[in-house]
Enzyme design. Sequence first.
Site, mmCIF file in Angstrom:
data_model
loop_
_atom_site.group_PDB
_atom_site.id
_atom_site.type_symbol
_atom_site.label_atom_id
_atom_site.label_comp_id
_atom_site.label_asym_id
_atom_site.label_seq_id
_atom_site.Cartn_x
_atom_site.Cartn_y
_atom_site.Cartn_z
ATOM 1 N N LYS A 147 1.367 -1.137 -0.028
ATOM 2 C CA LYS A 147 0.315 -0.062 -0.051
ATOM 3 C C LYS A 147 0.983 1.224 -0.256
ATOM 4 C CE LYS A 147 -1.869 2.110 3.472
ATOM 5 N NZ LYS A 147 -2.019 3.368 3.405
ATOM 6 N N CYS A 204 -5.875 8.433 8.725
ATOM 7 C CA CYS A 204 -5.871 8.302 9.684
ATOM 8 C C CYS A 204 -5.603 9.097 11.702
ATOM 9 C CB CYS A 204 -5.147 6.341 10.404
ATOM 10 S SG CYS A 204 -5.567 5.502 9.509
ATOM 11 N N PRO A 243 1.665 16.907 10.380
ATOM 12 C CA PRO A 243 1.958 17.763 9.999
ATOM 13 C C PRO A 243 3.024 17.751 8.171
ATOM 14 C CG PRO A 243 3.508 18.094 10.969
ATOM 15 C CD PRO A 243 2.646 16.970 11.733
#
Length: 417
Positions: free
Chosen positions: A22, A116, A122
């Site tokens: 992924k 998530c 940041p």
Amino acid sequence: MKQIKINGGYELSGTIKISGAKNSAVALIPASILSDDIVKIDNIPNISDIQALNEILQYLGVCVSIDDGLMTIDPKKIENKEIPEDISNRLRASYYFMAALLGKYKKVEMYFPGGCKIGARPIDQTLKGFRALGAKVIEENDKFTITADDLIGGNVYLDMPSVGATINTMLVAVKAKGKTVIENAAKEPEIVNVATFLNSMGAKITGAGTSTIKIKGVDRLSGGFCEVIPDRIETGTYIIAGALLGNNLKIENIIPEHVESLILKLKEMGVKLNIGKNYIIVNKCNNLKSTNIRTLGYPGFPTDLQQPITTLLTQCTGVSVLEETIYENRFQNVEHLNKLGTDIKIAGKKIKINGPTKLVGTTVIATDLRAGACLVLAGLIAEGETIIKDIEHVLRGYENIIEKLTNVGAKIELQEI
């Protein structure tokens, strides 16, 4: 909405084939639009994050097709336009489009990425890389407008070895004028995968996989090809499942070196592993020893396996201590594990796990992707029935998880509610 129902206690035997990573695929797809010609990416996992990225590609006018895991991307008719919030906030990886569009057009407009809720995430290091190459960043109401009269290669020192910032800086630098050097770069295998793909298109990147990456800018990128590497986090998750319930459970299509930190910890705990060139066979261990784990960037123990291995630690004899150094809000799984019967206490950036404990099925919530994987593992060993709600998080990152576990003996099903 969807939920998973698990009847626990069944041994796992047979073979699980690992899908494409992924964390590679979600960067490779945005990287593809830097090309001026058709590119192909093989071994693409069928997960919802990929569907979200496809939606962005189609919104930008890119022609995309997927056939048996082979993605063909034709960016010839791409249109550089603002990426709206309802698309960008579906996943964290949308910000790779920020870098790719900036690198290709010297201008991008899009909203802050989603993903998530595992703590402050940041993008300051990514923006630092952009600015170092000559970009001007304007942020207003979560919308970024990033422009550059010219992108000029330069030296970029990352304050921490961030995977996202390393990849984003590479994506901007490949077509910048001159030479870019990224210091304190992340070393994850996914970065090497992305660099290899870009080089297949004509980029000139060296040092990927080390702390210093050098990029010599080129004027044009042509068609290219790459194969997504096996998913090391999926690999680790199923190896942990084997340590809990395995009877010669074989995990194949893997790169063992990519999960070496996990392998070493499992051996320390007493787990017996038969390691081949591209597979691992694992059996349940009844006398697990407690251990201490600290998450670190690659090649250290991955933060994405911190939550899954917590389930295994609940079955160890004694007290295990797990320290999370990457994200400050990655213990949301603890509340739900304790509902199942574990004895875990949070102390700042650490959790203390007393074991072994017997787990009893109940209803729990997957608060994020890896927390959901942790709870799936817990449900597999819990007595009785476990219901896991908000399971969409898990479907974002694990291809065919229901089928893969069912095929090796788990009693698990996906339910619409």
